[in-house]
Design an enzyme around this catalytic site. Structure first.
Site, PDB file in Angstrom:
ATOM      1  N   GLY A   1     -25.818 -99.617  25.341  1.00  0.00           N
ATOM      2  CA  GLY A   1     -26.792-100.709  25.476  1.00  0.00           C
ATOM      3  C   GLY A   1     -28.224-100.209  25.554  1.00  0.00           C
ATOM      4  NE  ARG A   2     -27.738 -95.597  29.941  1.00  0.00           N
ATOM      5  CZ  ARG A   2     -26.485 -95.959  30.204  1.00  0.00           C
ATOM      6  NH1 ARG A   2     -26.143 -97.225  30.183  1.00  0.00           N
ATOM      7  NH2 ARG A   2     -25.572 -95.048  30.488  1.00  0.00           N
TER       8      ARG A   2
ATOM      9  CG  HIS B   1     -58.329 -99.799  40.392  1.00  0.00           C
ATOM     10  ND1 HIS B   1     -59.524 -99.548  41.029  1.00  0.00           N
ATOM     11  CD2 HIS B   1     -58.466 -99.328  39.125  1.00  0.00           C
ATOM     12  CE1 HIS B   1     -60.363 -98.987  40.176  1.00  0.00           C
ATOM     13  NE2 HIS B   1     -59.740 -98.829  39.008  1.00  0.00           N
TER      14      HIS B   1
ATOM     15  CE  LYS C   1     -22.291-106.085  34.658  1.00  0.00           C
ATOM     16  NZ  LYS C   1     -21.789-105.587  33.393  1.00  0.00           N
TER      17      LYS C   1
ATOM     18  CD  GLU D   1     -27.364 -99.450  32.662  1.00  0.00           C
ATOM     19  OE1 GLU D   1     -27.377 -99.450  31.411  1.00  0.00           O
ATOM     20  OE2 GLU D   1     -27.348-100.498  33.316  1.00  0.00           O
TER      21      GLU D   1
ATOM     22  CE  LYS E   1     -21.424-101.233  23.331  1.00  0.00           C
ATOM     23  NZ  LYS E   1     -21.615 -99.886  23.850  1.00  0.00           N
TER      24      LYS E   1
ATOM     25  CD  GLU F   1     -26.680-111.164  34.502  1.00  0.00           C
ATOM     26  OE1 GLU F   1     -25.684-110.976  33.762  1.00  0.00           O
ATOM     27  OE2 GLU F   1     -26.962-110.428  35.460  1.00  0.00           O
TER      28      GLU F   1
HETATM   29  O1  F6P Z   1     -25.970-103.859  33.309  1.00  0.00           O
HETATM   30  C1  F6P Z   1     -25.016-103.218  32.577  1.00  0.00           C
HETATM   31  C2  F6P Z   1     -25.130-103.425  31.114  1.00  0.00           C
HETATM   32  O2  F6P Z   1     -23.876-103.193  30.586  1.00  0.00           O
HETATM   33  C3  F6P Z   1     -26.178-102.555  30.433  1.00  0.00           C
HETATM   34  O3  F6P Z   1     -25.747-101.271  30.247  1.00  0.00           O
HETATM   35  C4  F6P Z   1     -26.377-103.313  29.176  1.00  0.00           C
HETATM   36  O4  F6P Z   1     -27.513-102.880  28.485  1.00  0.00           O
HETATM   37  C5  F6P Z   1     -26.486-104.718  29.719  1.00  0.00           C
HETATM   38  O5  F6P Z   1     -25.524-104.758  30.759  1.00  0.00           O
HETATM   39  C6  F6P Z   1     -26.241-105.824  28.738  1.00  0.00           C
HETATM   40  O6  F6P Z   1     -24.995-105.736  28.153  1.00  0.00           O
HETATM   41  P1  F6P Z   1     -24.595-106.599  26.900  1.00  0.00           P
HETATM   42  O7  F6P Z   1     -25.466-106.181  25.759  1.00  0.00           O
HETATM   43  O8  F6P Z   1     -23.153-106.316  26.645  1.00  0.00           O
HETATM   44  O9  F6P Z   1     -24.832-108.045  27.227  1.00  0.00           O
END
Ligand code: F6P
Length: 545
Positions: free
Chosen positions: A268-269, A385, A511, A354, A208, A214
């Site tokens: 995002g979620r 199990h 972060k 979240e 987003k 990452e």
């Molecule tokens: O971990 C926080 C967060 O902002 C989530 O809410 C989101 O889904 C994820 O990181 C990834 O964010 P982006 O789509 O901006 O890379």
């Protein structure tokens, strides 16, 4: 004016008094006293069936919970969300994932912008692109059709598409293998890349913000891997982006023509319905992706129109609230009795934790009750199990959501019969338990002393709550409805607690600290002074790297 606190509301206080009466209730007796309990406490909506009769509550409890929902303004807040009001008050944003699955003819204008037209313009592009890739019209740089799609994203830009591609496995395109790389841990991308052919691989960089550390690191690694094996001019055939940040996408080197946009009003979620769902549309095709959206829309329509007492997401939210608040349950287990829903519990972890893992209200005052329980789970029967022992006889009461499809997508009928038998047996066992006298009867024939020694070990307290959600088949429409059900359940609980379910400030601190420590690990000469533990760990890693 700030919202009155939850515990000061009249309906909460009525529930508190009622909960004291309910303390000794036994579900066995509630079932015995009401032969219609299952009929009374079950309902159908958007192709899903919910049985909530195996909860420690009665008709009066439900009346009081419904009154609480009204007093907390669940209906007004729901309507505000659907109307595009800026209910995400710490980021000043509307919350419009429901608009992502609204039909083309729906109308919604927010800040002068025709939201539905924007959504469908992107859907049209997704349709054209996914048709081209699936049909083999979109070719890699050496003229071969795409065989592998790698989604690079994390959190909401990973969990939804990954869960849905797995859940819709029987609908998948036979030529396209879907891969998901999320972790900054190089083992993740290394494991994916070592099996891939640059001539036939399509990378989707999904973020987003297009700033998530990452994802950016993984995307750069993928890009480097690609240009070491193919001409740089071939990048546009092999890299596309999904984002709200056109500038950052351009800076990365992806042509905006190959970017699928979405908007800041998609959390995002809550984004699997947006262009973040591109891997799902590639995997199952645009027709099934549309069914997925339609299934969610059917649940939206139910949520916005059914009265509280017959509203599936509202009931699920209220019952979860009752269990958390008045039964003191610290966690909830999600038990999908469907292997293809293996990633659904992980998806719900982000959705619920979240969203509602908050400790202050929308006005910044402390919430005066516990909020979001921990969410966890594995598919049945595997969980049986592993950790069901604790669920049956441990000291904490952990409510369970059983989820099953009545019909399988395979031909192995006897497997499915066994699966459903286990699902229903577990919900029965959690509810009924096994009394000491029943254990004694089972052990008849053993010496009396041995029987009495074993009784405490073989007794099950029972009276443990569960919901059961059934669908006919797990297919795009039922999956869409199921996800939307939990989205709205999460919303309802957020309203009861009066938290902002749509921000996530809690992920920021780690972060920021990670950025500093990363520089220190990379050899920055003067490490910042941390506590002795963090300093010690950094020193050990510096010595090893
Ligand atoms: O971990 C926080 C967060 O902002 C989530 O809410 C989101 O889904 C994820 O990181 C990834 O964010 P982006 O789509 O901006 O890379």
């Amino acid at each position: 004016m700030s919202e009155p606190s939850l515990t000061s509301s009249a309906s909460f206080q009525a529930l508190e008094t009622h909960a004291i009466e309910a303390e000794d209730w036994q579900m066995r007796s509630l079932f015995a006293a009401d032969p219609q309990r299952f009929e009374r406490m079950s309902l159908e909506a958007a192709g899903l069936f919910l049985d909530y009769s195996k909860n420690r509550l009665d008709g009066r409890t439900l009346e009081l919970l419904a009154a609480l929902a009204r007093e907390r303004g669940v209906e007004q807040r729901r309507d505000a969300m659907f109307a595009g009001e800026k209910i995400n008050n710490t980021e000043h944003r509307a919350v419009l994932h429901t608009a992502l699955r609204a039909p083309r003819e729906a109308k919604l204008v927010v800040d002068g912008q025709d939201v539905i037209a924007d959504v469908h313009a992107v859907l049209d592009r997704i349709k054209a692109f996914t048709n081209a890739v699936r049909s083999g019209e979109w070719l890699g740089h050496t003229g071969k059709p795409i065989t592998d799609v790698v989604n690079i994203g994390i959190g909401g830009s990973d969990l939804g598409p990954k869960m849905a591609c797995l859940a819709l496995r029987p609908f998948a395109h036979p030529r396209l293998a879907m891969h998901f790389v999320s972790n900054v841990d190089g083992h993740d991308i290394e494991a994916a890349l070592e099996r891939l052919d640059p001539e036939t691989t399509l990378f989707i960089v999904a973020s987003k913000t297009f700033t998530t550390a990452e994802t950016m690191m993984n995307a750069q690694t993928a890009r480097r891997w690609f240009v070491e094996r193919a001409p740089e001019s071939a990048l546009p055939r092999h890299f596309v982006a999904v984002s709200t940040n056109t500038e950052a996408v351009k800076d990365f080197g992806i042509d905006p023509a190959n970017m699928f946009p979405f908007w800041d009003w998609v959390g995002g979620r809550y984004s699997v319905w947006s262009a973040i769902g591109l891997p799902v549309a590639l995997c199952v095709g645009f027709g099934y992706f549309s069914d997925f959206l339609a299934g969610a829309h059917a649940m939206d329509e139910h949520f916005r129109s059914a009265p509280i007492e017959q509203n599936m997401p509202v009931l699920l939210g209220l019952i979860g609230f009752w269990n958390r608040q008045f039964l003191g349950c610290p966690s909830v287990t999600i038990a999908p009795y469907h292997q293809d829903l293996a990633r659904f519990p992980a998806y719900l972890q982000q959705l619920e934790m979240e969203s509602n893992g908050k400790r202050v209200t929308r006005d910044g005052a402390p919430v005066d009750t516990p909020t979001c329980p921990a969410i966890w789970g594995e598919p049945g029967t595997n969980g049986q199990h592993a950790y069901f022992q604790m669920l049956h006889q441990g000291t904490d009461v952990t409510p369970i959501d059983f989820i099953a499809a009545l019909s399988p997508s395979h031909e192995l009928r006897h497997h499915h019969t066994a699966l459903l038998a286990n699902c229903f047996a577990q919900s029965e066992a959690f509810m009924k338990g096994k009394t000491p006298d029943e254990v004694r009867r089972d052990l008849q024939g053993l010496p009396l002393a041995e029987i009495e020694r074993l009784v405490p070990h073989k007794t099950f307290p029972g009276n443990r709550p569960s919901n059961t959600i059934l669908m006919e088949y797990l297919n795009p429409a039922s999956l869409g409805a199921l996800i939307a059900l939990y989205e709205h359940k999460t919303f309802v609980q957020g309203v009861l607690w009066d938290v902002n379910s749509f921000d996530q400030w809690g992920v920021e601190l780690g972060k920021v600290l990670a950025k500093k420590i990363e520089a220190e690990l990379a050899g920055e000469p003067q490490p910042a002074l941390h506590d002795s533990s963090t300093n010690g760990l950094i020193a050990r890693a510096r010595a090893a790297i």
